[in-house]
Scaffold this active site. Structure first.
Site, PDB file in Angstrom:
ATOM      1  N   LYS A 189     -14.606  38.895 -45.409  1.00  0.00           N
ATOM      2  CA  LYS A 189     -13.251  38.874 -45.992  1.00  0.00           C
ATOM      3  C   LYS A 189     -13.028  40.063 -46.913  1.00  0.00           C
ATOM      4  O   LYS A 189     -11.909  40.573 -47.008  1.00  0.00           O
ATOM      5  CB  LYS A 189     -12.985  37.548 -46.722  1.00  0.00           C
TER       6      LYS A 189
ATOM      7  N   LYS B 112     -15.009  34.563 -33.462  1.00  0.00           N
ATOM      8  CA  LYS B 112     -14.576  33.172 -33.350  1.00  0.00           C
ATOM      9  C   LYS B 112     -13.058  33.078 -33.245  1.00  0.00           C
ATOM     10  O   LYS B 112     -12.335  33.949 -33.747  1.00  0.00           O
ATOM     11  CB  LYS B 112     -15.114  32.340 -34.516  1.00  0.00           C
TER      12      LYS B 112
ATOM     13  N   LYS C  99      -7.248  31.042 -36.671  1.00  0.00           N
ATOM     14  CA  LYS C  99      -5.799  30.898 -36.821  1.00  0.00           C
ATOM     15  C   LYS C  99      -5.199  32.107 -37.508  1.00  0.00           C
ATOM     16  O   LYS C  99      -3.989  32.307 -37.463  1.00  0.00           O
ATOM     17  CB  LYS C  99      -5.469  29.605 -37.564  1.00  0.00           C
TER      18      LYS C  99
HETATM   19  P1  ATP Z   1      -9.495  31.103 -40.554  1.00  0.00           P
HETATM   20  O1  ATP Z   1      -9.501  30.980 -39.065  1.00  0.00           O
HETATM   21  O2  ATP Z   1      -8.151  31.335 -41.130  1.00  0.00           O
HETATM   22  O3  ATP Z   1     -10.569  32.000 -41.067  1.00  0.00           O
HETATM   23  P2  ATP Z   1     -10.766  28.644 -40.480  1.00  0.00           P
HETATM   24  O4  ATP Z   1     -10.021  28.002 -39.357  1.00  0.00           O
HETATM   25  O5  ATP Z   1     -12.117  29.167 -40.253  1.00  0.00           O
HETATM   26  O6  ATP Z   1      -9.838  29.724 -41.122  1.00  0.00           O
HETATM   27  P3  ATP Z   1     -10.527  26.167 -41.857  1.00  0.00           P
HETATM   28  O7  ATP Z   1      -9.159  25.898 -41.433  1.00  0.00           O
HETATM   29  O8  ATP Z   1     -10.762  25.696 -43.227  1.00  0.00           O
HETATM   30  O9  ATP Z   1     -10.900  27.672 -41.737  1.00  0.00           O
HETATM   31  O10 ATP Z   1     -11.558  25.492 -40.883  1.00  0.00           O
HETATM   32  C1  ATP Z   1     -11.505  24.106 -40.712  1.00  0.00           C
HETATM   33  C2  ATP Z   1     -12.676  23.644 -39.911  1.00  0.00           C
HETATM   34  O11 ATP Z   1     -12.598  24.177 -38.582  1.00  0.00           O
HETATM   35  C3  ATP Z   1     -14.029  24.099 -40.464  1.00  0.00           C
HETATM   36  O12 ATP Z   1     -14.918  22.999 -40.371  1.00  0.00           O
HETATM   37  C4  ATP Z   1     -14.454  25.197 -39.547  1.00  0.00           C
HETATM   38  O13 ATP Z   1     -15.850  25.296 -39.437  1.00  0.00           O
HETATM   39  C5  ATP Z   1     -13.844  24.763 -38.222  1.00  0.00           C
HETATM   40  N1  ATP Z   1     -13.575  25.893 -37.350  1.00  0.00           N
HETATM   41  C6  ATP Z   1     -12.752  26.942 -37.620  1.00  0.00           C
HETATM   42  N2  ATP Z   1     -12.720  27.804 -36.592  1.00  0.00           N
HETATM   43  C7  ATP Z   1     -13.558  27.294 -35.636  1.00  0.00           C
HETATM   44  C8  ATP Z   1     -13.962  27.729 -34.333  1.00  0.00           C
HETATM   45  N3  ATP Z   1     -13.477  28.843 -33.802  1.00  0.00           N
HETATM   46  N4  ATP Z   1     -14.821  26.950 -33.638  1.00  0.00           N
HETATM   47  C9  ATP Z   1     -15.304  25.804 -34.166  1.00  0.00           C
HETATM   48  N5  ATP Z   1     -14.962  25.342 -35.387  1.00  0.00           N
HETATM   49  C10 ATP Z   1     -14.108  26.064 -36.120  1.00  0.00           C
END
Ligand code: ATP
Ligand code: LTN
Length: 332
Positions: free
Chosen positions: A117, A199, A202
């Site tokens: 980040k 990964k 969003k």
């Molecule tokens: P950003 O994508 O904005 O970095 P994020 O989606 O990683 O944010 P959160 O919304 O807090 O962050 O994630 C919520 C949950 O979803 C967490 O448990 C995270 O580990 C899971 N998660 C996020 N992206 C993935 C992915 N691509 N595959 C599996 N699990 C995910």
């Protein structure tokens, strides 16, 4: 109440930092639903974490409600499970402050997410980005959590949480339980549809890189059709074909088949088109009811507000107990 004390505790939070994706669903939220019967569950919206990246107030407020609605649309039942918003429970910020005092800056600077980040948000390198894991540790430790269902990207933060708990326990006296992560076997890390090396996120600027929980059938079909594969035209589940591997994992996760079953089923098809079409229909079938329920819930502001208020009260009751213990031990 007696029952609550004997059941193990599960907790997880999701940031309202954008529209949720099927990565969030498969990696985290779907697994929350399965825990409701066996554990005392707390699931929250991490709006304090979300402001580590610049947010517009109106968007943040709307997305906070959307995450609550998504939780319920995916099957979380507020009658059995506490659904809350992090900023409604002031103990989170207060415990984070105390934990900051036993955390070294060096350890925070070495965290993978911080390093990533810091590179992508060089224009807004605020100190909350650095102390983000301390707040996450506070979220978890306040509830004496046994299990934290998360995607793989959060593993290091869980290790940090355990470290922090151990440090506090040894410096003051036994106070916090040491939590364990719970990760799904498949889909702990759903990859971007446009670049299978990173990964699915969003916050990806390319909307074809992810499928949103609120995407309609046409959007799902279009995004799967455009997903990156390879030019091998050999239907196999291997690291050498990461785009196809990610799509096979998606099929496996949504169908309950193993990746090997998926290969058996589709390997005689011509090219990847038949498989992609079948995958798109499978995702449409599984996500449409969730999407429809989400849209209905978002229309009922009063119900969401009531659930939020009840969740804040239930979460505060537990959080207050731990925080007052901590305050006493620290000498406040
Ligand atoms: P950003 O994508 O904005 O970095 P994020 O989606 O990683 O944010 P959160 O919304 O807090 O962050 O994630 C919520 C949950 O979803 C967490 O448990 C995270 O580990 C899971 N998660 C996020 N992206 C993935 C992915 N691509 N595959 C599996 N699990 C995910
Ligand atoms: N850091 C997590 C979100 C998060 C969380 C938590 C997850 C904040 N607090 C407590 C589990 C438990 C993320 O970015 N996915």
């Amino acid at each position: 109440m007696g029952e609550q004390q004997t059941k193990k505790m599960a907790l997880s939070l999701v940031q309202p930092s954008g529209d949720l994706t099927i990565g969030n669903y498969l990696g985290a939220i779907r697994n929350f639903v399965a825990l409701q019967d066996e554990y005392t569950c707390f699931f929250g919206v991490a709006n304090l974490h979300a402001i580590t990246v610049t947010q517009k107030a109106a968007d943040l407020r709307r997305r906070t409600r959307e995450v609550l609605a998504t939780f319920m649309a995916c099957g979380l039942d507020p009658a059995r499970t506490t659904l809350f918003v992090q900023s409604d429970v002031h103990e989170h910020a207060e415990l984070a402050w105390v934990l900051n005092s036993i955390t070294s800056v060096g350890q925070l600077q070495r965290m993978t997410q911080f390093k990533e980040k810091a590179a992508t948000h060089a224009d807004n390198l605020n100190s909350a980005l650095l102390t983000y894991p301390v707040l996450m540790a506070a979220d978890i430790l306040l509830y004496q959590t046994d299990y934290v269902p998360v995607g793989e990207d959060q593993k290091q933060h869980l290790e940090f949480t355990r470290d922090t708990a151990e440090r506090f326990n040894s410096r003051y006296s036994d106070t916090f339980k040491l939590p364990e992560p719970l990760m799904p076997k498949i889909s702990a890390r759903v990859m971007s549809l446009k670049n299978p090396q990173i990964k699915m996120s969003k916050s990806d600027p390319d909307e074809n890189a992810y499928i949103l929980i609120r995407d309609d059938a046409d959007a799902i079909r279009r995004k799967i059709a455009r997903a990156v594969t390879d030019s091998e035209y050999h239907f196999a589940y291997t690291e050498a074909q990461p785009g196809l591997k990610n799509l096979i994992d998606l099929y496996a996760s949504f169908s309950g088949f193993t990746p090997q079953d998926v290969v058996e089923k589709f390997r005689d098809g011509n090219g990847y088109a038949t498989f992609k079409a079948a995958l798109a229909e499978l995702i449409v079938e599984k996500m449409t009811p969730i999407r429809e329920r989400f849209l209905q819930l978002m229309d009922d502001t009063a119900e969401l507000d009531a659930i939020r208020a009840a969740g804040a009260e239930a979460a505060s009751r537990v959080a207050r107990r731990t925080l007052s213990k901590v305050y006493r031990k620290v000498g406040f």
